[in-house]
Design a protein around this motif. Structure first.
Motif, PDB file in Angstrom:
ATOM      1  N   ASN A  52      17.444 -32.423  23.250  1.00  0.00           N
ATOM      2  CA  ASN A  52      16.697 -31.234  23.151  1.00  0.00           C
ATOM      3  C   ASN A  52      15.646 -31.681  21.980  1.00  0.00           C
ATOM      4  O   ASN A  52      14.560 -31.725  20.732  1.00  0.00           O
ATOM      5  CB  ASN A  52      16.191 -29.983  22.439  1.00  0.00           C
ATOM      6  CG  ASN A  52      15.348 -28.939  22.509  1.00  0.00           C
ATOM      7  OD1 ASN A  52      14.243 -29.488  23.379  1.00  0.00           O
ATOM      8  ND2 ASN A  52      15.539 -28.339  20.705  1.00  0.00           N
ATOM      9  N   GLY A  53      16.292 -33.260  21.398  1.00  0.00           N
ATOM     10  CA  GLY A  53      16.027 -33.903  20.001  1.00  0.00           C
ATOM     11  C   GLY A  53      16.250 -33.284  18.971  1.00  0.00           C
ATOM     12  O   GLY A  53      15.913 -33.623  17.535  1.00  0.00           O
ATOM     13  N   LEU A  54      17.262 -32.397  18.889  1.00  0.00           N
ATOM     14  CA  LEU A  54      17.505 -31.732  17.930  1.00  0.00           C
ATOM     15  C   LEU A  54      18.655 -32.261  16.888  1.00  0.00           C
ATOM     16  O   LEU A  54      19.441 -32.374  15.804  1.00  0.00           O
ATOM     17  CB  LEU A  54      17.832 -30.224  17.771  1.00  0.00           C
ATOM     18  CG  LEU A  54      16.986 -28.871  18.000  1.00  0.00           C
ATOM     19  CD1 LEU A  54      17.359 -27.772  18.873  1.00  0.00           C
ATOM     20  CD2 LEU A  54      15.670 -28.747  17.158  1.00  0.00           C
ATOM     21  N   ALA A  68      10.774 -41.573  26.165  1.00  0.00           N
ATOM     22  CA  ALA A  68      11.265 -41.376  25.337  1.00  0.00           C
ATOM     23  C   ALA A  68      11.202 -40.232  24.314  1.00  0.00           C
ATOM     24  O   ALA A  68      10.302 -40.425  23.837  1.00  0.00           O
ATOM     25  CB  ALA A  68      12.258 -43.115  24.356  1.00  0.00           C
ATOM     26  N   LEU A  69      12.889 -39.686  24.008  1.00  0.00           N
ATOM     27  CA  LEU A  69      12.457 -38.241  23.758  1.00  0.00           C
ATOM     28  C   LEU A  69      12.078 -38.633  21.972  1.00  0.00           C
ATOM     29  O   LEU A  69      11.805 -38.000  21.682  1.00  0.00           O
ATOM     30  CB  LEU A  69      13.703 -37.240  23.654  1.00  0.00           C
ATOM     31  CG  LEU A  69      13.971 -36.388  23.240  1.00  0.00           C
ATOM     32  CD1 LEU A  69      12.749 -35.359  23.723  1.00  0.00           C
ATOM     33  CD2 LEU A  69      15.409 -35.160  22.955  1.00  0.00           C
ATOM     34  N   GLU A  70      12.919 -39.339  21.382  1.00  0.00           N
ATOM     35  CA  GLU A  70      13.319 -40.219  20.239  1.00  0.00           C
ATOM     36  C   GLU A  70      11.671 -40.259  19.461  1.00  0.00           C
ATOM     37  O   GLU A  70      11.007 -40.268  18.618  1.00  0.00           O
ATOM     38  CB  GLU A  70      13.985 -41.139  19.429  1.00  0.00           C
ATOM     39  CG  GLU A  70      13.765 -42.442  20.046  1.00  0.00           C
ATOM     40  CD  GLU A  70      14.491 -43.249  20.143  1.00  0.00           C
ATOM     41  OE1 GLU A  70      15.373 -43.242  19.283  1.00  0.00           O
ATOM     42  OE2 GLU A  70      14.909 -44.467  20.559  1.00  0.00           O
ATOM     43  N   MET A  71      10.595 -41.053  20.592  1.00  0.00           N
ATOM     44  CA  MET A  71       9.126 -40.675  20.308  1.00  0.00           C
ATOM     45  C   MET A  71       8.200 -40.727  20.407  1.00  0.00           C
ATOM     46  O   MET A  71       6.737 -40.294  20.141  1.00  0.00           O
ATOM     47  CB  MET A  71       8.556 -42.301  21.151  1.00  0.00           C
ATOM     48  CG  MET A  71       9.463 -43.485  21.240  1.00  0.00           C
ATOM     49  SD  MET A  71      10.024 -43.775  20.011  1.00  0.00           S
ATOM     50  CE  MET A  71       8.708 -45.037  19.558  1.00  0.00           C
ATOM     51  N   MET A  72       8.922 -39.044  20.651  1.00  0.00           N
ATOM     52  CA  MET A  72       7.799 -37.808  20.600  1.00  0.00           C
ATOM     53  C   MET A  72       7.308 -37.820  19.788  1.00  0.00           C
ATOM     54  O   MET A  72       8.317 -36.834  18.943  1.00  0.00           O
ATOM     55  CB  MET A  72       8.402 -37.165  22.000  1.00  0.00           C
ATOM     56  CG  MET A  72       7.821 -37.595  23.320  1.00  0.00           C
ATOM     57  SD  MET A  72       8.955 -36.316  25.110  1.00  0.00           S
ATOM     58  CE  MET A  72       9.107 -37.962  26.167  1.00  0.00           C
ATOM     59  N   GLY A  73       6.806 -36.598  18.903  1.00  0.00           N
ATOM     60  CA  GLY A  73       6.189 -35.129  18.261  1.00  0.00           C
ATOM     61  C   GLY A  73       7.213 -34.314  18.486  1.00  0.00           C
ATOM     62  O   GLY A  73       7.436 -33.881  19.964  1.00  0.00           O
ATOM     63  N   ALA A  78       8.294 -30.105  22.292  1.00  0.00           N
ATOM     64  CA  ALA A  78       8.226 -28.355  23.333  1.00  0.00           C
ATOM     65  C   ALA A  78       7.425 -28.511  24.124  1.00  0.00           C
ATOM     66  O   ALA A  78       7.326 -27.099  24.964  1.00  0.00           O
ATOM     67  CB  ALA A  78       7.734 -27.882  21.354  1.00  0.00           C
ATOM     68  N   ARG A  79       6.740 -29.152  24.741  1.00  0.00           N
ATOM     69  CA  ARG A  79       5.632 -28.730  26.291  1.00  0.00           C
ATOM     70  C   ARG A  79       6.534 -29.673  26.798  1.00  0.00           C
ATOM     71  O   ARG A  79       6.359 -29.069  28.394  1.00  0.00           O
ATOM     72  CB  ARG A  79       4.338 -29.784  26.088  1.00  0.00           C
ATOM     73  CG  ARG A  79       3.154 -28.670  25.045  1.00  0.00           C
ATOM     74  CD  ARG A  79       1.931 -29.582  25.599  1.00  0.00           C
ATOM     75  NE  ARG A  79       2.163 -30.914  24.833  1.00  0.00           N
ATOM     76  CZ  ARG A  79       1.797 -31.175  23.754  1.00  0.00           C
ATOM     77  NH1 ARG A  79       0.703 -30.392  22.823  1.00  0.00           N
ATOM     78  NH2 ARG A  79       1.422 -32.933  22.945  1.00  0.00           N
TER      79      ARG A  79
END
Length: 218
Positions: A52-54, A68-73, A78-79
């Protein structure tokens, strides 16, 4: 099952000097429920929070929808992923319907629409929580709060549900009911999938497409 919704590759993580994950790979497909099992301390919650990027992995990467998850705001994450923690520490001083509507925040540009309210209402009905809609979240039992937070995650309409023991505070009858509803949500939309941390192998066998066992970091 259809396309890969989420892909974790060669994930490594440690708490200080204590290694937790050592080269973990995981894929989640559309229409699939994955049960994540392992003894206490095996790293199940740590892995879920990385998906989840937490938490940021010490090595490896997480892709959601090929990105890539790490590149998302935060809104984009959350979407795409919705996370339900194992324990609910926040006591929202608001009505249940308003808690569920918080799940619509990643989709709201200015104000809540009629569609947002309808999605929240339908989600409460689907989970059998309509009678609680206008009660205060703080007035609910632990099991009821757990189900409301699950409703909030479902109303988020994310492609991947990441659920950390979502039935731990429920009796057996309600556990089965919640698992049936999670299964239904995934079955009705081939673009959705779920990863569920659980301990009961019988429940996992009854509702999951696959069981993934975490042991000694692998």
């Amino acid at each position: 099952m259809t396309d890969v919704l989420l892909q974790a590759s060669d994930l490594h993580f440690s708490w200080g000097e204590r290694p937790v994950l050592d080269g973990v790979d995981l894929e989640v497909y559309g229409g699939e429920v994955v049960a994540l099992l392992g003894r206490n301390g095996a790293g199940k919650t740590t892995l879920l929070r990385m998906l989840n990027g937490l938490l940021k992995p010490k090595g490896g990467k997480v892709l959601v929808g090929g990105d890539a998850l790490e590149m998302m705001g935060l809104n984009e994450r959350a979407r795409r992923t919705a996370y339900v923690p194992q324990s609910i520490t926040s006591a929202f001083p608001m009505r249940v319907i308003d808690v569920v509507l918080l799940g619509r925040r990643p989709h709201v540009t200015w104000r809540l629409s009629d569609r947002d309210v309808q999605i929240a209402t339908d989600t409460l009905e689907m989970l059998g929580l309509s009678e609680f809609a206008f009660r205060r979240f703080t007035e609910l039992s632990g099991g009821e709060r757990q189900q409301v937070i699950l409703a909030k995650a479902m109303a988020q309409e994310a492609g991947v549900l990441l659920l950390d023991e979502p039935t731990s505070d429920l009796d057996l009858n309600n556990q089965i009911g919640v698992m049936k509803r999670i299964r239904r949500v995934v079955d009705e939309d081939e673009n959705r999938g779920a990863v569920i941390v659980m301990h009961d192998l019988n429940v996992a066998a009854g509702f999951a497409n696959r069981v993934v066992l975490l042991h000694e970091g692998k």
